[in-house]
Design a protein around this motif. Structure first.
Motif, PDB file in Angstrom:
ATOM      1  N   TRP A  13       0.822  -1.197   0.000  1.00  0.00           N
ATOM      2  CA  TRP A  13       0.000   0.000   0.000  1.00  0.00           C
ATOM      3  C   TRP A  13       0.858   1.249   0.000  1.00  0.00           C
ATOM      4  N   ASP A  14       2.084   1.127   0.498  1.00  0.00           N
ATOM      5  CA  ASP A  14       3.001   2.271   0.497  1.00  0.00           C
ATOM      6  C   ASP A  14       3.313   2.747  -0.920  1.00  0.00           C
ATOM      7  N   LEU A  29      -8.346  11.957   2.619  1.00  0.00           N
ATOM      8  CA  LEU A  29      -8.589  10.556   2.973  1.00  0.00           C
ATOM      9  C   LEU A  29      -7.985  10.223   4.336  1.00  0.00           C
ATOM     10  N   CYS A  30      -6.832  10.786   4.643  1.00  0.00           N
ATOM     11  CA  CYS A  30      -6.216  10.566   5.964  1.00  0.00           C
ATOM     12  C   CYS A  30      -7.094  11.134   7.072  1.00  0.00           C
ATOM     13  N   ASN A  83      -5.066  -1.168   9.411  1.00  0.00           N
ATOM     14  CA  ASN A  83      -5.465  -1.228   8.007  1.00  0.00           C
ATOM     15  C   ASN A  83      -5.790   0.138   7.398  1.00  0.00           C
ATOM     16  N   THR A  84      -5.422   1.206   8.060  1.00  0.00           N
ATOM     17  CA  THR A  84      -5.748   2.547   7.564  1.00  0.00           C
ATOM     18  C   THR A  84      -5.115   2.804   6.202  1.00  0.00           C
ATOM     19  N   ASP A  85      -3.865   2.407   6.014  1.00  0.00           N
ATOM     20  CA  ASP A  85      -3.210   2.590   4.719  1.00  0.00           C
ATOM     21  C   ASP A  85      -3.947   1.840   3.616  1.00  0.00           C
ATOM     22  N   ALA A  86      -4.429   0.641   3.939  1.00  0.00           N
ATOM     23  CA  ALA A  86      -5.168  -0.151   2.955  1.00  0.00           C
ATOM     24  C   ALA A  86      -6.493   0.516   2.597  1.00  0.00           C
TER      25      ALA A  86
END
Length: 147
Positions: free
Chosen positions: A64-65, A82-83, A94-97
């Protein structure tokens, strides 16, 4: 709002602007135009995004990075929104996903070739022997456990 401007308090100016429905609508429209431009820029041929890569190595080495770093480069406003939208009291793993998936869907909507995440999803479902068709279940046959 005039007092906030005179005091040079940007936070208060923003709060006052969002309290007024007409000003809020104008701000939302301007942000929408800015976001649309960022999505177009990242979806363009010049961006050379990993999301439209046909290379199988990108499928194997996907993180995801990869998407988040592209968002930082081509769509910083979208990434920031989105953040902020996915922020929770206790940080989740799972926030990055979630951010990556939301962004990937937007880019896929803009450009059908930006489908790396969709291809990875398909591979996972295929490897798990998931059926190709989703069976429709009428609502009257769905039982809910909510007492």
């Amino acid at each position: 709002m005039g007092k906030a401007i005179a005091r040079k308090s940007k936070k208060t100016v923003a709060q006052e602007a969002l309290r007024d429905p007409i000003t809020k609508l104008c701000i939302v429209k301007m942000l929408g135009k800015e976001l649309r431009q960022e999505v177009k820029t990242m979806s363009s041929q010049g961006a050379n995004s990993v999301l439209k890569s046909p290379n199988t190595e990108h499928l194997k080495e996907f993180t995801w990075d990869m998407i988040l770093s592209e968002l930082s480069k081509f769509a910083p406003l979208l990434k920031s929104l989105l953040c902020f939208a996915t922020k929770t009291r206790t940080p989740r793993s799972n926030t990055d996903a979630v951010i990556g998936m939301c962004a990937a869907m937007m880019f896929k909507h803009q450009n059908r070739n930006m489908n790396l995440v969709q291809r990875i999803n398909s591979l996972v479902l295929y490897a798990g022997h998931a059926p190709k068709k989703v069976m429709f279940v009428p609502p009257q046959y769905v039982h809910c456990c909510a007492g």
